[in-house]
Scaffold this active site. Sequence first.
Site, PDB file in Angstrom:
ATOM      1  N   GLY A   1       0.822  -1.203   0.000  1.00 54.51           N
ATOM      2  CA  GLY A   1       0.000   0.000   0.000  1.00 54.51           C
ATOM      3  C   GLY A   1       0.851   1.245   0.000  1.00 54.51           C
ATOM      4  O   GLY A   1       2.062   1.172   0.184  1.00 54.51           O
ATOM      5  N   PRO A   2       0.199   2.392  -0.189  1.00 53.27           N
ATOM      6  CA  PRO A   2       0.934   3.660  -0.228  1.00 53.27           C
ATOM      7  C   PRO A   2       1.559   3.968   1.131  1.00 53.27           C
ATOM      8  O   PRO A   2       1.196   3.345   2.134  1.00 53.27           O
ATOM      9  CB  PRO A   2      -0.124   4.688  -0.576  1.00 53.27           C
ATOM     10  CG  PRO A   2      -1.380   3.958  -0.813  1.00 53.27           C
ATOM     11  CD  PRO A   2      -1.234   2.557  -0.364  1.00 53.27           C
ATOM     12  N   PRO A   3       2.488   4.904   1.186  1.00 54.30           N
ATOM     13  CA  PRO A   3       3.148   5.238   2.447  1.00 54.30           C
ATOM     14  C   PRO A   3       2.153   5.782   3.468  1.00 54.30           C
ATOM     15  O   PRO A   3       1.180   6.421   3.101  1.00 54.30           O
ATOM     16  CB  PRO A   3       4.144   6.332   2.069  1.00 54.30           C
ATOM     17  CG  PRO A   3       4.263   6.279   0.589  1.00 54.30           C
ATOM     18  CD  PRO A   3       2.999   5.714   0.069  1.00 54.30           C
ATOM     19  N   GLY A   4       2.447   5.500   4.708  1.00 53.21           N
ATOM     20  CA  GLY A   4       1.675   6.110   5.786  1.00 53.21           C
ATOM     21  C   GLY A   4       0.289   5.549   5.983  1.00 53.21           C
ATOM     22  O   GLY A   4      -0.540   6.160   6.632  1.00 53.21           O
ATOM     23  N   VAL A   5      -0.002   4.363   5.454  1.00 51.48           N
ATOM     24  CA  VAL A   5      -1.331   3.799   5.678  1.00 51.48           C
ATOM     25  C   VAL A   5      -1.317   2.805   6.842  1.00 51.48           C
ATOM     26  O   VAL A   5      -2.309   2.147   7.117  1.00 51.48           O
ATOM     27  CB  VAL A   5      -1.905   3.104   4.424  1.00 51.48           C
ATOM     28  CG1 VAL A   5      -2.181   4.124   3.346  1.00 51.48           C
ATOM     29  CG2 VAL A   5      -0.965   2.033   3.928  1.00 51.48           C
ATOM     30  N   GLY A   6      -0.164   2.661   7.483  1.00 49.16           N
ATOM     31  CA  GLY A   6      -0.136   1.866   8.706  1.00 49.16           C
ATOM     32  C   GLY A   6       0.414   0.463   8.548  1.00 49.16           C
ATOM     33  O   GLY A   6       0.136  -0.396   9.386  1.00 49.16           O
ATOM     34  N   LYS A   7       1.207   0.206   7.528  1.00 50.19           N
ATOM     35  CA  LYS A   7       1.735  -1.145   7.332  1.00 50.19           C
ATOM     36  C   LYS A   7       2.684  -1.521   8.473  1.00 50.19           C
ATOM     37  O   LYS A   7       2.529  -2.560   9.122  1.00 50.19           O
ATOM     38  CB  LYS A   7       2.475  -1.231   5.985  1.00 50.19           C
ATOM     39  CG  LYS A   7       1.552  -0.978   4.802  1.00 50.19           C
ATOM     40  CD  LYS A   7       2.264  -1.122   3.486  1.00 50.19           C
ATOM     41  CE  LYS A   7       3.353  -0.097   3.281  1.00 50.19           C
ATOM     42  NZ  LYS A   7       2.866   1.298   3.198  1.00 50.19           N
ATOM     43  N   THR A   8       3.649  -0.641   8.706  1.00 46.88           N
ATOM     44  CA  THR A   8       4.615  -0.948   9.747  1.00 46.88           C
ATOM     45  C   THR A   8       3.953  -0.980  11.117  1.00 46.88           C
ATOM     46  O   THR A   8       4.173  -1.890  11.915  1.00 46.88           O
ATOM     47  CB  THR A   8       5.756   0.093   9.725  1.00 46.88           C
ATOM     48  OG1 THR A   8       6.296   0.135   8.411  1.00 46.88           O
ATOM     49  CG2 THR A   8       6.836  -0.270  10.713  1.00 46.88           C
TER      50      THR A   8
ATOM     51  N   SER B   1      -2.683   3.927 -18.799  1.00 43.86           N
ATOM     52  CA  SER B   1      -4.042   4.398 -18.514  1.00 43.86           C
ATOM     53  C   SER B   1      -4.275   5.863 -18.877  1.00 43.86           C
ATOM     54  O   SER B   1      -5.330   6.411 -18.603  1.00 43.86           O
ATOM     55  CB  SER B   1      -4.379   4.152 -17.049  1.00 43.86           C
ATOM     56  OG  SER B   1      -3.535   4.919 -16.251  1.00 43.86           O
TER      57      SER B   1
ATOM     58  N   LYS C   1      -7.142   5.500  -7.442  1.00 40.79           N
ATOM     59  CA  LYS C   1      -7.321   6.623  -8.362  1.00 40.79           C
ATOM     60  C   LYS C   1      -8.525   7.465  -7.954  1.00 40.79           C
ATOM     61  O   LYS C   1      -8.478   8.695  -7.968  1.00 40.79           O
ATOM     62  CB  LYS C   1      -7.522   6.099  -9.787  1.00 40.79           C
ATOM     63  CG  LYS C   1      -6.214   5.664 -10.442  1.00 40.79           C
ATOM     64  CD  LYS C   1      -6.485   5.083 -11.817  1.00 40.79           C
ATOM     65  CE  LYS C   1      -5.197   4.725 -12.524  1.00 40.79           C
ATOM     66  NZ  LYS C   1      -5.455   4.043 -13.801  1.00 40.79           N
TER      67      LYS C   1
HETATM   68  N1  LIG Z   1      -5.763   2.861  10.385  1.00 44.62           N
HETATM   69  C1  LIG Z   1      -4.946   3.527  11.189  1.00 44.62           C
HETATM   70  N2  LIG Z   1      -5.311   3.766  12.454  1.00 44.62           N
HETATM   71  C2  LIG Z   1      -4.508   4.444  13.282  1.00 44.62           C
HETATM   72  N3  LIG Z   1      -3.303   4.914  12.954  1.00 44.62           N
HETATM   73  C3  LIG Z   1      -2.858   4.705  11.694  1.00 44.62           C
HETATM   74  C4  LIG Z   1      -3.671   4.002  10.769  1.00 44.62           C
HETATM   75  N4  LIG Z   1      -2.967   3.925   9.621  1.00 44.62           N
HETATM   76  C5  LIG Z   1      -1.808   4.560   9.809  1.00 44.62           C
HETATM   77  N5  LIG Z   1      -1.720   5.010  11.065  1.00 44.62           N
HETATM   78  C6  LIG Z   1      -0.596   5.745  11.640  1.00 44.62           C
HETATM   79  O1  LIG Z   1       0.111   6.376  10.607  1.00 44.62           O
HETATM   80  C7  LIG Z   1       1.514   6.389  10.877  1.00 44.62           C
HETATM   81  C8  LIG Z   1       2.279   5.886   9.689  1.00 44.62           C
HETATM   82  O2  LIG Z   1       2.084   4.503   9.495  1.00 44.62           O
HETATM   83  P1  LIG Z   1       3.204   3.490   9.121  1.00 44.62           P
HETATM   84  O3  LIG Z   1       4.523   3.983   9.568  1.00 44.62           O
HETATM   85  O4  LIG Z   1       2.801   2.157   9.578  1.00 44.62           O
HETATM   86  O5  LIG Z   1       3.138   3.574   7.553  1.00 44.62           O
HETATM   87  P2  LIG Z   1       3.619   2.526   6.477  1.00 44.62           P
HETATM   88  O6  LIG Z   1       2.403   2.002   5.821  1.00 44.62           O
HETATM   89  O7  LIG Z   1       4.545   1.557   7.072  1.00 44.62           O
HETATM   90  O8  LIG Z   1       4.347   3.475   5.434  1.00 44.62           O
HETATM   91  P3  LIG Z   1       5.686   3.244   4.586  1.00 44.62           P
HETATM   92  O9  LIG Z   1       5.281   2.525   3.351  1.00 44.62           O
HETATM   93  O10 LIG Z   1       6.100   4.628   4.266  1.00 44.62           O
HETATM   94  O11 LIG Z   1       6.620   2.515   5.458  1.00 44.62           O
HETATM   95  C9  LIG Z   1       1.701   5.555  12.105  1.00 44.62           C
HETATM   96  O12 LIG Z   1       1.920   6.369  13.180  1.00 44.62           O
HETATM   97  C10 LIG Z   1       0.395   4.790  12.244  1.00 44.62           C
HETATM   98  O13 LIG Z   1       0.107   4.518  13.580  1.00 44.62           O
HETATM   99 MG   LIG Z   2       6.660   1.347   6.953  1.00 43.64          MG
END
Ligand SMILES: Nc1ncnc2c1ncn2[C@@H]1O[C@H](COP(=O)(O)OP(=O)(O)OP(=O)(O)O)[C@@H](O)[C@H]1O
Ligand SMILES: [Mg+2]
Length: 890
Positions: free
Chosen positions: A422-429, A747, A790
């Site tokens: 998924g895109p950055p910052g969606v909470g994967k880590t 696309s 998109k």
């Molecule tokens: N659904 C969610 N509920 C609560 N907090 C979220 C949620 N999704 C993301 N966050 C918060 O957003 C921040 C960024 O998430 P994270 O570091 O996991 O991104 P990532 O998907 O690993 O991005 P990357 O691909 O850049 O590594 C974290 O602090 C995380 O707790």
């Molecule tokens: Mg990450």
Amino acid sequence: MPASRWQTGLNDLLQWNDEEENELLSLIMPSMLSRFQKKDSNSSESDPSQMSTSAKYPDVLPILPLRGVVVYPQTAVPLTVGQPRSIKLVDEVVGADKLVGLVAAVNPELESPGPNDLYRVGTIAIVHRLLRAPDGTLRLLVQGMDRFRLGEFVAEEPYLKATIELAAESVEEGLEIDALARNARDQFQQITQMIPSFPEELAGSITSVEDPLQTAYTIANFQRMDIKDSQEILEIDSVAEKLKKLIGLLVREAEVLQLGQKIQNEARGEIEKVQREYFLREQMKAIQKELGEKDEQAVEAEDFRKKIEEAKMPAEAEKQARHELERLSRLPSAAAEYGVIRGYLDWLVSLPWSKGTEDNLDIGHAREILDKDHYGLQDVKERILEFLAIRKLRIDRKDEAKAPSEDKIRREREGVILCFVGPPGVGKTSLGQSIARAMDRKFVRASLGGVRDEAEIRGHRRTYIGSMPGRILQALRRIESRNPVFMLDEIDKLTFDFHGDPASALLEVLDPEQNTEFRDNYLEVAYDLSQVFFITTANTLETIPGPLRDRMEIIFLSGYTESEKIAIATGYLIPRQIRENSLRENEVTFTEDSLRKIIREYTREAGVRNLERKIGAVCRKVATRIAEGKLEDAKITPAVVEEYLDHPIFQATEELNQRTSMPGVVPGLAWTPYGGDVLFVEATSMPGGKGFQVTGSIGNVMNESARAALSFVRSRAKQLGLDADFFNKADIHLHIPSGAQPKDGPSAGVTIATSLVSLISGRKVKPKTGMTGEITLRGQVLPIGGVKEKILAAHRNGLRTIILPKRNKQDIDDVPDEIKKSMKFIFAETVDDVLDSALETNHKRSSPAEKRSTPRSGSADQSARSKQAPKKKNTSRKTKANGKDTARRR
Ligand SMILES: Nc1ncnc2c1ncn2[C@@H]1O[C@H](COP(=O)(O)OP(=O)(O)OP(=O)(O)O)[C@@H](O)[C@H]1O
Ligand SMILES: [Mg+2]
């Protein structure tokens, strides 16, 4: 057996008869021998030496063959005799005049040499002392008198008898002979000094002999040499020559001895050094023991032994560890190899072979934690709970399962390999961390971004200096658990080069069929990774090597909608930022409008990372004001946001309206690893002919799409109501801005075609309308991927009408309802459908043709009429558009 030298020490000889010690001593000590002889001759008138040859000695003498020894005149030699005929000879001689002729046998090995086996020159001797040994052999002391030459043998039985002829040496006189004699004595002295066992007294008495002849014989008697050389010295007539021969032998002997001594000294030096070190070490040990300290090396070995036991390794690893420990304790601690082995052992014993955590399999607890940490993400959370549930059941129902597993092909899998995309910052880590928390496992992560060397995964062989295990084992050692949740971030950013392929090494880590026996190059022995819960993360699936992708269970995490972001902010991000900035819960409150403003105007992202950053920035401002005492609590409204965060960075709607305010500019939807995005396609034209260029950091696929779109538009110019001549008189430039970001993908086909038609026809795109889709040369619209991202991006950027390929219709189901409600979707089958819905009908400056009909329905006639009109207008518009465009870019 002929008579041989009685190998006995001087002391034995002296003890032989201590009553007559003096006499005996004088017999053996050469200097005294001459005196003895003189005294002898003085005391008796009938001394044989005063007699003529014939008168002095009988004409016939019994001949005693000698074995390996030559007896010289003027020397005393102890002999031993064992052969019956020789014993008989000695017995008879002792009973008579005691005189005997001693002649050496040529071959010392002969048992009973006959007349022809003897040298021709010998020495007449007197038998002085006789001893019968208990074994029947005789020991006798003989004294050499004069040299003789053998004549005829007159008897062979019972022993040899022969006529003799005295053979006196020729004695030179003068300086030379004295010098030779002195030289021989000096040489001999040197030799005796090198032989510690040589009696000092004897050496002294030998070197004090003055007479040259006696010097030669005495030294020859004591000097060890070949029987041939000994005999030669006896046979040479000239004393000077005798001495020269002797000196030659002595010099050689001295050299041999010196060399021997040198070799011995060196050997001794070496031994002494080793011994010295050994003694010092032992001493040190003793001192350490005295002081209550222990030998460092022994302590270390002991320590390792204990650790090996504690580590509870599998058999293979334990065997290897013990083997290495064995080697270690045999090496001196200063050896270079010692450090290498110690480092290796250290790794072996500190890996978590059996250390791990117990899983918390309480599903309710896990759900609670997952919900507490993350908003939404239902699919992912369900998958985690499923995993836990199955694990729980397996453990609960362990007794019910009869055989461990009937499935021969696939072993029972303990670990799971998930891949969050998924895109950055969606909470994967952060989701990974949350899973670890839910299961009560430890969490460890390693980033694979930029890893290009296989050794980073699998380690270097121990033969390399500074070698270490790879990242996997390093992380496990750090975390001290064999079953952590192990997050491998950025698996899509592995790179490849000549160092080998890290992906194939990773395959070994992640493949459940292989990872029970993961072999790190450094460790050599197998390590079981099957208990590890691997989670990998990636922004895009495309760059993950196929075989690797295949081993993982892919879970997509898409970007968030505005209202989801607001929910995440309220429920998670704001409370966290309040905590992190040491504020109290009631000290800062965000209104929904303010959050919306932050999301819309200060961030433009699929995830929530920047949103959290901005909230953090606001919280810091509040904290500063509270700390300064200027504020007690803060209510964050849109106005306050603007005050704290400065001017908005993005104004999506405004930008959209501004950019699409001229024909030729069309918003297209794109998918990127960072989420969806809106890309503007711009077309302009200039006088020229048939030229076409595309710029904007685009890839091959997009370039081809652009060409296909152009061909389509040209081929359909008439039906589209376009000036067919346009292409002959103008060059077209297509640009897809948005900085240095590389763009590719098919696309954009419909967007480009729309942009070209818009440019040529002068019809602007309808407000807030974006599109995506691939086209064929004949104008069909083909489906595309990434619809959800998109559409989320389109919504973020203020678009409200989206034109999509008809075959993507079902993808709309994935789109959250709130978005579906606020947007209009148009599904197109052909480019004509797209153009119809996308472009405004040109009212203001349209040609009569355009006014009268839509391009699609325009007849040949109408098109022909429209030909002239747009030409002029287009040119003027173009210049205007260009001017505006340039100004804006500046
Ligand atoms: N659904 C969610 N509920 C609560 N907090 C979220 C949620 N999704 C993301 N966050 C918060 O957003 C921040 C960024 O998430 P994270 O570091 O996991 O991104 P990532 O998907 O690993 O991005 P990357 O691909 O850049 O590594 C974290 O602090 C995380 O707790
Ligand atoms: Mg990450």
